[in-house]
Design a protein around this motif. Structure first.
Motif, PDB file in Angstrom:
ATOM      1  N   ALA A 140      -5.006  16.993 -10.125  1.00  0.00           N
ATOM      2  CA  ALA A 140      -5.619  18.038  -9.308  1.00  0.00           C
ATOM      3  C   ALA A 140      -6.613  18.872 -10.109  1.00  0.00           C
ATOM      4  CB  ALA A 140      -4.543  18.951  -8.720  1.00  0.00           C
ATOM      5  N   ASP A 141      -6.371  19.014 -11.400  1.00  0.00           N
ATOM      6  CA  ASP A 141      -7.135  19.932 -12.250  1.00  0.00           C
ATOM      7  C   ASP A 141      -8.656  19.776 -12.140  1.00  0.00           C
ATOM      8  OD1 ASP A 141      -7.589  21.934 -14.089  1.00  0.00           O
ATOM      9  OD2 ASP A 141      -7.250  20.638 -15.836  1.00  0.00           O
ATOM     10  N   PRO A 142      -9.231  18.582 -12.319  1.00  0.00           N
ATOM     11  CA  PRO A 142     -10.698  18.480 -12.265  1.00  0.00           C
ATOM     12  C   PRO A 142     -11.276  18.790 -10.889  1.00  0.00           C
ATOM     13  CG  PRO A 142      -9.697  16.300 -12.429  1.00  0.00           C
ATOM     14  CD  PRO A 142      -8.606  17.286 -12.687  1.00  0.00           C
ATOM     15  N   TYR A 143     -10.523  18.499  -9.826  1.00  0.00           N
ATOM     16  CA  TYR A 143     -11.021  18.784  -8.480  1.00  0.00           C
ATOM     17  C   TYR A 143     -10.985  20.288  -8.197  1.00  0.00           C
ATOM     18  CZ  TYR A 143     -10.500  13.758  -7.995  1.00  0.00           C
ATOM     19  OH  TYR A 143     -10.600  12.395  -8.180  1.00  0.00           O
ATOM     20  N   LEU A 144      -9.919  20.945  -8.620  1.00  0.00           N
ATOM     21  CA  LEU A 144      -9.855  22.393  -8.478  1.00  0.00           C
ATOM     22  C   LEU A 144     -10.984  23.051  -9.273  1.00  0.00           C
ATOM     23  CD1 LEU A 144      -5.988  22.898  -8.855  1.00  0.00           C
ATOM     24  CD2 LEU A 144      -7.324  23.286  -6.764  1.00  0.00           C
ATOM     25  N   ALA A 145     -11.216  22.545 -10.485  1.00  0.00           N
ATOM     26  CA  ALA A 145     -12.267  23.107 -11.337  1.00  0.00           C
ATOM     27  C   ALA A 145     -13.636  22.980 -10.677  1.00  0.00           C
ATOM     28  CB  ALA A 145     -12.265  22.407 -12.695  1.00  0.00           C
ATOM     29  N   LYS A 146     -13.916  21.822 -10.073  1.00  0.00           N
ATOM     30  CA  LYS A 146     -15.210  21.624  -9.418  1.00  0.00           C
ATOM     31  C   LYS A 146     -15.376  22.573  -8.227  1.00  0.00           C
ATOM     32  CE  LYS A 146     -15.855  16.772 -10.748  1.00  0.00           C
ATOM     33  NZ  LYS A 146     -15.909  15.371 -10.264  1.00  0.00           N
ATOM     34  N   SER A 147     -14.287  22.803  -7.508  1.00  0.00           N
ATOM     35  CA  SER A 147     -14.363  23.721  -6.371  1.00  0.00           C
ATOM     36  C   SER A 147     -14.577  25.153  -6.831  1.00  0.00           C
ATOM     37  CB  SER A 147     -13.084  23.620  -5.524  1.00  0.00           C
ATOM     38  OG  SER A 147     -13.018  22.368  -4.865  1.00  0.00           O
ATOM     39  N   VAL A 148     -13.974  25.522  -7.960  1.00  0.00           N
ATOM     40  CA  VAL A 148     -14.201  26.851  -8.521  1.00  0.00           C
ATOM     41  C   VAL A 148     -15.663  26.992  -8.928  1.00  0.00           C
ATOM     42  CG1 VAL A 148     -13.715  28.373 -10.482  1.00  0.00           C
ATOM     43  CG2 VAL A 148     -11.831  27.221  -9.304  1.00  0.00           C
ATOM     44  N   GLU A 149     -16.186  25.989  -9.626  1.00  0.00           N
ATOM     45  CA  GLU A 149     -17.579  26.033 -10.086  1.00  0.00           C
ATOM     46  C   GLU A 149     -18.546  26.126  -8.909  1.00  0.00           C
ATOM     47  OE1 GLU A 149     -17.921  22.513 -12.391  1.00  0.00           O
ATOM     48  OE2 GLU A 149     -16.844  23.332 -14.124  1.00  0.00           O
ATOM     49  N   ALA A 150     -18.198  25.455  -7.811  1.00  0.00           N
ATOM     50  CA  ALA A 150     -19.045  25.482  -6.618  1.00  0.00           C
ATOM     51  C   ALA A 150     -18.812  26.743  -5.785  1.00  0.00           C
ATOM     52  CB  ALA A 150     -18.779  24.248  -5.761  1.00  0.00           C
ATOM     53  N   GLN A 151     -17.850  27.559  -6.176  1.00  0.00           N
ATOM     54  CA  GLN A 151     -17.453  28.757  -5.424  1.00  0.00           C
ATOM     55  C   GLN A 151     -17.138  28.394  -3.971  1.00  0.00           C
ATOM     56  OE1 GLN A 151     -19.729  32.360  -6.271  1.00  0.00           O
ATOM     57  NE2 GLN A 151     -20.658  31.358  -8.051  1.00  0.00           N
ATOM     58  N   TYR A 152     -16.359  27.347  -3.812  1.00  0.00           N
ATOM     59  CA  TYR A 152     -15.976  26.872  -2.482  1.00  0.00           C
ATOM     60  C   TYR A 152     -15.245  27.994  -1.742  1.00  0.00           C
ATOM     61  CZ  TYR A 152     -14.261  23.676   1.106  1.00  0.00           C
ATOM     62  OH  TYR A 152     -13.993  23.052   2.301  1.00  0.00           O
ATOM     63  N   HIS A 153     -15.582  28.179  -0.473  1.00  0.00           N
ATOM     64  CA  HIS A 153     -15.127  29.357   0.261  1.00  0.00           C
ATOM     65  C   HIS A 153     -13.609  29.499   0.374  1.00  0.00           C
ATOM     66  CE1 HIS A 153     -15.874  26.194   3.411  1.00  0.00           C
ATOM     67  NE2 HIS A 153     -14.624  26.504   3.661  1.00  0.00           N
ATOM     68  N   ALA A 154     -12.848  28.401   0.292  1.00  0.00           N
ATOM     69  CA  ALA A 154     -11.394  28.480   0.471  1.00  0.00           C
ATOM     70  C   ALA A 154     -10.622  28.328  -0.833  1.00  0.00           C
ATOM     71  CB  ALA A 154     -10.942  27.410   1.465  1.00  0.00           C
ATOM     72  N   ILE A 155     -11.301  28.261  -1.963  1.00  0.00           N
ATOM     73  CA  ILE A 155     -10.627  27.969  -3.223  1.00  0.00           C
ATOM     74  C   ILE A 155      -9.632  29.045  -3.624  1.00  0.00           C
ATOM     75  CG2 ILE A 155     -12.434  29.017  -4.649  1.00  0.00           C
ATOM     76  CD1 ILE A 155     -10.239  25.897  -5.425  1.00  0.00           C
TER      77      ILE A 155
END
Length: 272
Positions: A140-155
């Motif tokens: 899960a770690d790299p996918y969570l990291a990418k969503s954080v970097e993208a500032q995904y609205h639901a992260i």
């Protein structure tokens, strides 16, 4: 101007939320005609196949049929559609069938690895949330990291859950923590993401409303039909536009050739 509300996409779970086209049920003559046209073009176009899956899923111009919706999402996926992979993956992951769950994860991760931002978020969410029964924090770690970097609205939701469980650490999720540190140092970071690891309350489950500019659903579907008609992959060359009751030729993409990339950009704008 139209408003898209983040709501559950084709799944039962109350945890997963995503942007999607607002279809809704529709049994009018216009909707039935659009459905019939998309049935035809779904034989040769990946975008049409995925949109037909949405029509079956929501009962737009037809009866709701989740099995057929999945069939057309998979067809779009086979033909290279990231949206098809993403939607097929979510449906299968929430089917309750262990075999479907395994195959659904493959679809979802494939879309995520190819850059689909919703798939990336859900990959991190599902691999880190015990509710889905496939917890693997290392994956899960790299996918969570990418969503954080993208500032995904639901992260903020999975991050708050992980923090509460004591798993939001540099030891357990090193890439995610590095991404949080990087984003928090940025001058352009959203307040939503910054507050996630600081003051956001655990009970924050509010839905987010996003206002965007773009074509409404019917215009988008009509726009797609023009592109499918003009595509050399389609055997049907009949005119599009006047076949929709109440629509003149000038209202349907000006009855001229529609660039494929432009249509896909519209779909990406609403779905990705």
């Amino acid at each position: 101007m139209r408003t898209l509300i983040l709501f559950g996409l084709l799944i039962i779970s109350t945890v997963a939320k995503a942007d999607t086209l607002q279809f809704g049920k529709c049994d009018s003559d216009d909707c039935q005609k659009l459905f019939g046209m998309y049935q035809k073009y779904a034989r040769t176009h990946s975008d049409a196949a995925v949109l037909l899956g949405d029509m079956y899923l929501n009962g737009y111009g037809t009866q709701t049929d989740k099995n057929k919706a999945l069939k057309y999402f998979k067809r779009g996926a086979r033909w290279g559609s990231l949206h098809g992979r993403y939607k097929a993956g979510l449906m299968m992951l929430n089917s309750g069938d262990p075999d479907d769950k395994e195959n659904g994860l493959k679809y979802l991760l494939d879309a995520a690895n190819r850059g689909h931002k919703h798939a990336t978020y859900f990959a991190g969410e599902m691999l880190s949330n015990p509710e889905f029964g496939i917890v693997d924090l290392q994956r899960a770690d790299p996918y969570l990291a990418k969503s954080v970097e993208a500032q995904y609205h639901a992260i903020n939701q999975p991050l708050m859950r992980l923090r509460e469980k004591g798993n939001l650490t540099a030891t357990t999720l090193p890439e995610t923590m590095a991404a949080i540190g990087k984003v928090n140092q940025s001058d352009t970071v959203s307040a939503n993401v910054k507050s996630t690891v600081r003051t956001a309350p655990a009970s924050d489950k509010a839905f987010e409303v996003v206002t965007v500019n773009g074509p409404d659903l019917k215009k988008l579907l009509l726009f797609g039909l023009q592109e499918f008609q003009d595509s050399p992959n389609d055997i049907n060359s009949a005119s599009t536009g006047t076949r929709i009751r109440g629509r003149t030729c000038s209202e349907v993409a000006n009855c001229k050739s529609v660039d494929l990339e432009e249509f896909q950009r519209y779909i990406w704008y609403f779905i990705k």
